[in-house]
Scaffold this motif. Structure first.
Motif, PDB file in Angstrom:
ATOM      1  N   ALA A  15     -63.020 -31.197   6.598  1.00  0.00           N
ATOM      2  CA  ALA A  15     -63.834 -31.492   7.171  1.00  0.00           C
ATOM      3  C   ALA A  15     -64.223 -32.620   9.053  1.00  0.00           C
ATOM      4  CB  ALA A  15     -64.932 -32.463   6.156  1.00  0.00           C
ATOM      5  N   SER A  16     -62.655 -33.161   8.272  1.00  0.00           N
ATOM      6  CA  SER A  16     -62.300 -33.549   9.800  1.00  0.00           C
ATOM      7  C   SER A  16     -61.932 -32.428  11.191  1.00  0.00           C
ATOM      8  CB  SER A  16     -61.090 -34.809   9.219  1.00  0.00           C
ATOM      9  OG  SER A  16     -60.117 -34.139   8.865  1.00  0.00           O
ATOM     10  N   ALA A  17     -61.156 -31.839  10.342  1.00  0.00           N
ATOM     11  CA  ALA A  17     -60.155 -30.836  11.744  1.00  0.00           C
ATOM     12  C   ALA A  17     -61.754 -29.773  12.264  1.00  0.00           C
ATOM     13  CB  ALA A  17     -59.343 -30.064  10.928  1.00  0.00           C
ATOM     14  N   HIS A  18     -62.096 -29.385  10.796  1.00  0.00           N
ATOM     15  CA  HIS A  18     -63.450 -28.190  11.447  1.00  0.00           C
ATOM     16  C   HIS A  18     -64.531 -27.998  11.364  1.00  0.00           C
ATOM     17  CE1 HIS A  18     -58.832 -26.452  12.255  1.00  0.00           C
ATOM     18  NE2 HIS A  18     -58.508 -26.041  11.019  1.00  0.00           N
ATOM     19  N   ALA A  19     -64.657 -29.089  10.909  1.00  0.00           N
ATOM     20  CA  ALA A  19     -66.406 -29.631   9.866  1.00  0.00           C
ATOM     21  C   ALA A  19     -66.644 -28.797   9.404  1.00  0.00           C
ATOM     22  CB  ALA A  19     -67.340 -29.688  11.412  1.00  0.00           C
ATOM     23  N   GLN A  20     -66.353 -27.902   8.431  1.00  0.00           N
ATOM     24  CA  GLN A  20     -67.051 -27.037   7.940  1.00  0.00           C
ATOM     25  C   GLN A  20     -68.109 -27.526   6.129  1.00  0.00           C
ATOM     26  OE1 GLN A  20     -65.735 -23.512   8.129  1.00  0.00           O
ATOM     27  NE2 GLN A  20     -65.229 -24.467  10.001  1.00  0.00           N
ATOM     28  N   PRO A  21     -68.638 -26.352   6.165  1.00  0.00           N
ATOM     29  CA  PRO A  21     -69.592 -27.298   5.072  1.00  0.00           C
ATOM     30  C   PRO A  21     -69.140 -27.176   3.847  1.00  0.00           C
ATOM     31  CG  PRO A  21     -69.853 -24.800   5.495  1.00  0.00           C
ATOM     32  CD  PRO A  21     -69.154 -25.472   6.791  1.00  0.00           C
ATOM     33  N   TRP A  22     -69.658 -27.799   3.023  1.00  0.00           N
ATOM     34  CA  TRP A  22     -69.551 -27.654   1.325  1.00  0.00           C
ATOM     35  C   TRP A  22     -69.293 -26.431   1.081  1.00  0.00           C
ATOM     36  CZ3 TRP A  22     -67.979 -31.892  -1.069  1.00  0.00           C
ATOM     37  CH2 TRP A  22     -66.997 -31.657  -2.461  1.00  0.00           C
ATOM     38  N   PRO A  23     -67.807 -25.512   0.181  1.00  0.00           N
ATOM     39  CA  PRO A  23     -68.007 -24.724  -0.348  1.00  0.00           C
ATOM     40  C   PRO A  23     -68.955 -23.822  -1.024  1.00  0.00           C
ATOM     41  CG  PRO A  23     -66.500 -25.376  -1.146  1.00  0.00           C
ATOM     42  CD  PRO A  23     -67.114 -26.549  -0.072  1.00  0.00           C
ATOM     43  N   ASP A  24     -70.551 -23.879  -0.920  1.00  0.00           N
ATOM     44  CA  ASP A  24     -70.932 -23.614  -2.004  1.00  0.00           C
ATOM     45  C   ASP A  24     -71.598 -21.681  -2.515  1.00  0.00           C
ATOM     46  OD1 ASP A  24     -72.506 -23.120  -0.288  1.00  0.00           O
ATOM     47  OD2 ASP A  24     -73.317 -24.583  -0.247  1.00  0.00           O
ATOM     48  N   GLY A  25     -71.091 -21.164  -1.778  1.00  0.00           N
ATOM     49  CA  GLY A  25     -71.244 -19.648  -1.940  1.00  0.00           C
ATOM     50  C   GLY A  25     -72.087 -18.897  -0.929  1.00  0.00           C
ATOM     51  N   ALA A  26     -72.557 -17.264  -0.460  1.00  0.00           N
ATOM     52  CA  ALA A  26     -73.081 -16.763  -0.064  1.00  0.00           C
ATOM     53  C   ALA A  26     -74.459 -17.174  -0.061  1.00  0.00           C
ATOM     54  CB  ALA A  26     -72.789 -15.046  -0.258  1.00  0.00           C
ATOM     55  N   PRO A  27     -75.107 -16.703   1.269  1.00  0.00           N
ATOM     56  CA  PRO A  27     -76.108 -16.794   1.655  1.00  0.00           C
ATOM     57  C   PRO A  27     -76.854 -15.643   0.919  1.00  0.00           C
ATOM     58  CG  PRO A  27     -75.178 -16.887   3.645  1.00  0.00           C
ATOM     59  CD  PRO A  27     -74.193 -17.376   2.506  1.00  0.00           C
ATOM     60  N   PRO A  63     -78.248 -14.206   5.734  1.00  0.00           N
ATOM     61  CA  PRO A  63     -77.698 -14.706   5.922  1.00  0.00           C
ATOM     62  C   PRO A  63     -78.007 -14.568   7.378  1.00  0.00           C
ATOM     63  CG  PRO A  63     -77.088 -12.527   5.216  1.00  0.00           C
ATOM     64  CD  PRO A  63     -78.306 -13.091   4.330  1.00  0.00           C
ATOM     65  N   ASP A  64     -78.566 -13.711   7.645  1.00  0.00           N
ATOM     66  CA  ASP A  64     -78.960 -13.193   9.039  1.00  0.00           C
ATOM     67  C   ASP A  64     -79.995 -14.412  10.097  1.00  0.00           C
ATOM     68  OD1 ASP A  64     -81.322 -12.909   7.194  1.00  0.00           O
ATOM     69  OD2 ASP A  64     -81.963 -10.957   8.770  1.00  0.00           O
ATOM     70  N   VAL A  65     -80.424 -15.996   8.805  1.00  0.00           N
ATOM     71  CA  VAL A  65     -81.095 -16.839   9.470  1.00  0.00           C
ATOM     72  C   VAL A  65     -80.541 -17.568  10.636  1.00  0.00           C
ATOM     73  CG1 VAL A  65     -82.891 -18.773   8.880  1.00  0.00           C
ATOM     74  CG2 VAL A  65     -82.735 -16.655   7.417  1.00  0.00           C
ATOM     75  N   THR A  66     -81.279 -18.439  11.702  1.00  0.00           N
ATOM     76  CA  THR A  66     -80.777 -18.922  12.920  1.00  0.00           C
ATOM     77  C   THR A  66     -82.143 -20.281  12.761  1.00  0.00           C
ATOM     78  OG1 THR A  66     -80.240 -17.464  14.334  1.00  0.00           O
ATOM     79  CG2 THR A  66     -80.610 -19.558  15.145  1.00  0.00           C
ATOM     80  N   PRO A  67     -80.987 -21.337  11.631  1.00  0.00           N
ATOM     81  CA  PRO A  67     -81.905 -22.321  11.973  1.00  0.00           C
ATOM     82  C   PRO A  67     -82.567 -23.212  12.878  1.00  0.00           C
ATOM     83  CG  PRO A  67     -79.382 -23.111  11.174  1.00  0.00           C
ATOM     84  CD  PRO A  67     -79.562 -21.697  11.688  1.00  0.00           C
ATOM     85  N   ALA A  68     -83.874 -23.998  12.389  1.00  0.00           N
ATOM     86  CA  ALA A  68     -84.644 -24.505  14.086  1.00  0.00           C
ATOM     87  C   ALA A  68     -83.767 -25.458  15.034  1.00  0.00           C
ATOM     88  CB  ALA A  68     -85.902 -24.676  13.138  1.00  0.00           C
ATOM     89  N   ALA A 112     -94.044 -19.072   5.201  1.00  0.00           N
ATOM     90  CA  ALA A 112     -92.478 -19.166   5.759  1.00  0.00           C
ATOM     91  C   ALA A 112     -91.754 -20.189   4.965  1.00  0.00           C
ATOM     92  CB  ALA A 112     -93.042 -20.069   7.173  1.00  0.00           C
ATOM     93  N   SER A 113     -90.354 -19.755   5.360  1.00  0.00           N
ATOM     94  CA  SER A 113     -89.192 -20.104   3.968  1.00  0.00           C
ATOM     95  C   SER A 113     -87.535 -19.335   4.155  1.00  0.00           C
ATOM     96  CB  SER A 113     -89.672 -19.724   2.723  1.00  0.00           C
ATOM     97  OG  SER A 113     -88.398 -19.861   1.748  1.00  0.00           O
ATOM     98  N   TYR A 114     -86.844 -20.139   4.226  1.00  0.00           N
ATOM     99  CA  TYR A 114     -85.715 -19.570   4.449  1.00  0.00           C
ATOM    100  C   TYR A 114     -84.671 -19.281   2.817  1.00  0.00           C
ATOM    101  CZ  TYR A 114     -86.116 -22.625   8.512  1.00  0.00           C
ATOM    102  OH  TYR A 114     -85.992 -22.727   9.985  1.00  0.00           O
ATOM    103  N   GLY A 115     -85.555 -19.153   2.706  1.00  0.00           N
ATOM    104  CA  GLY A 115     -85.227 -18.273   1.259  1.00  0.00           C
ATOM    105  C   GLY A 115     -85.616 -16.485   1.618  1.00  0.00           C
ATOM    106  N   VAL A 116     -85.655 -15.586   0.116  1.00  0.00           N
ATOM    107  CA  VAL A 116     -86.347 -14.910  -0.475  1.00  0.00           C
ATOM    108  C   VAL A 116     -86.467 -14.872  -1.325  1.00  0.00           C
ATOM    109  CG1 VAL A 116     -84.909 -14.052   1.530  1.00  0.00           C
ATOM    110  CG2 VAL A 116     -84.262 -13.421  -0.805  1.00  0.00           C
ATOM    111  N   ASN A 117     -87.755 -13.583  -1.825  1.00  0.00           N
ATOM    112  CA  ASN A 117     -87.861 -14.125  -3.382  1.00  0.00           C
ATOM    113  C   ASN A 117     -86.438 -13.561  -4.603  1.00  0.00           C
ATOM    114  OD1 ASN A 117     -91.044 -13.817  -3.896  1.00  0.00           O
ATOM    115  ND2 ASN A 117     -90.936 -12.711  -2.028  1.00  0.00           N
ATOM    116  N   TYR A 118     -86.880 -13.394  -5.537  1.00  0.00           N
ATOM    117  CA  TYR A 118     -85.480 -13.837  -6.454  1.00  0.00           C
ATOM    118  C   TYR A 118     -85.398 -11.894  -6.220  1.00  0.00           C
ATOM    119  CZ  TYR A 118     -86.546 -18.350  -7.641  1.00  0.00           C
ATOM    120  OH  TYR A 118     -86.315 -19.347  -8.073  1.00  0.00           O
ATOM    121  N   ASP A 119     -86.525 -11.123  -6.638  1.00  0.00           N
ATOM    122  CA  ASP A 119     -85.723  -9.263  -6.311  1.00  0.00           C
ATOM    123  C   ASP A 119     -85.360  -9.315  -4.932  1.00  0.00           C
ATOM    124  OD1 ASP A 119     -88.376  -9.201  -5.443  1.00  0.00           O
ATOM    125  OD2 ASP A 119     -88.997  -8.272  -6.386  1.00  0.00           O
ATOM    126  N   GLY A 120     -85.309 -10.040  -3.692  1.00  0.00           N
ATOM    127  CA  GLY A 120     -84.630  -9.553  -2.485  1.00  0.00           C
ATOM    128  C   GLY A 120     -85.412  -9.377  -1.709  1.00  0.00           C
TER     129      GLY A 120
END
Length: 395
Positions: free
Chosen positions: A15-27, A30-35, A281-289
């Motif tokens: 966190a201090s050296a590289h400002a990495q996020p909490w390790p919580d798995g793959a999105p 993955p192709d979304v750009t935050p606003a 609009a949503s930053y997610g997808v349906n459960y079936d992709g």
């Protein structure tokens, strides 16, 4: 060094050296750009020394909410099956309190949220939300006001102040947090009821919405939709999926947490009259992709952007804005229950921006609700069926 301590040390260094996020798995997307910068994946933070975790009470059955009684009188806990219990400071769990409303305890439905009125010490008034029966196999998110008896054995004078209309047969996405607001009104959150997501865009319904009513259930005259023909009286915002967390910060602002689908859990700052985009609009997808709507992620300019989102999800439950003496570094931060995260999720909040994220008591089980005790320690309930617990984080 034990593995857990090694992980904490590594996270702190990252966190201090590289400002990495909490390790919580793959999105999931993955192709979304935050606003905007910081809308997701905030830098991981680690509280040192780590808070101590202890058990307050065991043997609760699928609790949904916990509230702290004043004067050291213990706690009230709702159980989704339809019971309200008092937990003494020593952890003794009472028999079910009398006087609770009839509920539909099916799937996600049942007896849900609980909040004390601001004047509880004098009035003993409280609010409950629940899945109310409505017709054959139907149910509706409802809220009621009542008073707690001095001997802590029953609630009295139950009066319904809100009911979602129309009811729905699907036993899910009830939303169902209730929060007293600084102006004396009460905010009630709802969900889209799963198969009725389109109603979240209709201001005439109470689906996927935040509703504001007075303690007697009447709609305030100054609501943002008061002049909109056909709009639901008391509607504060809409376009939500399933709002299961809500809290007011020190500036009187209302924040809510809502479940996304696969990805796209949201932290929203409520703007009166705001439309929050679901199910367009949503930053997610349906459960079936499959894509949500036409696949649009960004909410603006048509809808209000979430101040923060998660992908993968934490599956948020209840939340509080921390105001206590025990953890001064957390003052003003959001503490959120994480069902999938299996943690209390701390968001370092600066004005309206999330600047850091921490997972407390990670791996403890599905966390459903969070509260701050009188001494500033943090209480939370786990959602693990009849083996659920009331837990504490302290120095």
């Amino acid at each position: 060094m034990r593995p857990a301590l090694a992980l904490l040390a590594a996270l702190a260094a990252a966190a201090s050296a590289h400002a990495q996020p909490w390790p919580d798995g793959a999105p999931n997307r993955p192709d979304v750009t935050p606003a905007f910068p910081g809308q997701t994946e905030a830098p991981a933070q680690v509280t040192a020394p780590a808070p101590a975790l202890s058990e307050v009470a065991a043997g609760l059955d699928t609790p949904w909410a916990v509230a702290v009684l004043p004067g050291g009188a213990g706690y009230l806990v709702t159980e989704r099956g339809g019971t309200l219990r008092h937990v003494a400071p020593d952890g003794t769990v009472s028999a079910p309190l009398a006087g609770v409303p009839e509920v539909v305890a099916r799937r996600q439905g049942g007896l849900l949220d609980l909040a004390l009125a601001p004047d509880f010490a004098e009035s003993r008034a409280l609010y409950l939300t629940y899945a109310a029966p409505a017709g054959l196999m139907g149910s509706a998110t409802a809220a009621a006001r009542a008073t707690l008896s001095p001997d802590l054995t029953r609630i009295e004078g139950l009066a319904e102040i809100f009911r979602q209309d129309p009811p729905a047969p699907t036993p899910g996405h009830f939303g169902s947090r209730v929060v007293p607001l600084p102006d004396g009104s009460v905010a009630i959150t709802t969900g889209d009821r799963m198969r009725h997501a389109g109603r979240a865009q209709d201001p005439a319904t109470g689906y996927g919405a935040v509703i504001r009513v007075m303690p007697d259930g009447s709609a305030p005259a100054d609501g943002p939709f008061a002049g909109v023909p056909g709009a639901l009286p008391g509607l504060l915002s809409h376009g939500h999926r399933n709002v299961q967390g809500a809290a007011v910060d020190g500036e009187g602002r209302l924040w809510v947490l809502e479940h996304g689908p696969a990805g796209g859990d949201e932290l929203n700052l409520i703007v009166p009259g705001g439309n929050y985009g679901w199910p367009v609009a949503s930053y997610g997808v349906n459960y079936d992709g499959r894509a949500i709507g036409d696949g649009r992620a960004a909410h603006a300019p048509d809808f209000v952007e979430p101040r923060y989102y998660w992908d993968p999800v934490i599956a948020p439950g209840g939340m509080v804005v921390y105001d206590g003496a025990m953890f001064p570094d957390w003052q003003g931060d959001i503490l959120a229950a994480g069902l999938v995260a299996q943690a209390v999720v701390r968001l370092d909040l600066t004005d309206d921006a999330v600047t850091g994220e921490e997972r407390l008591a990670e791996g403890v089980g599905r966390v459903r609700d969070v509260a701050v005790d009188l001494d500033g320690s943090v209480l939370f309930v786990t959602d693990e069926g009849p083996a659920s617990r009331l837990m504490r984080l302290s120095r």
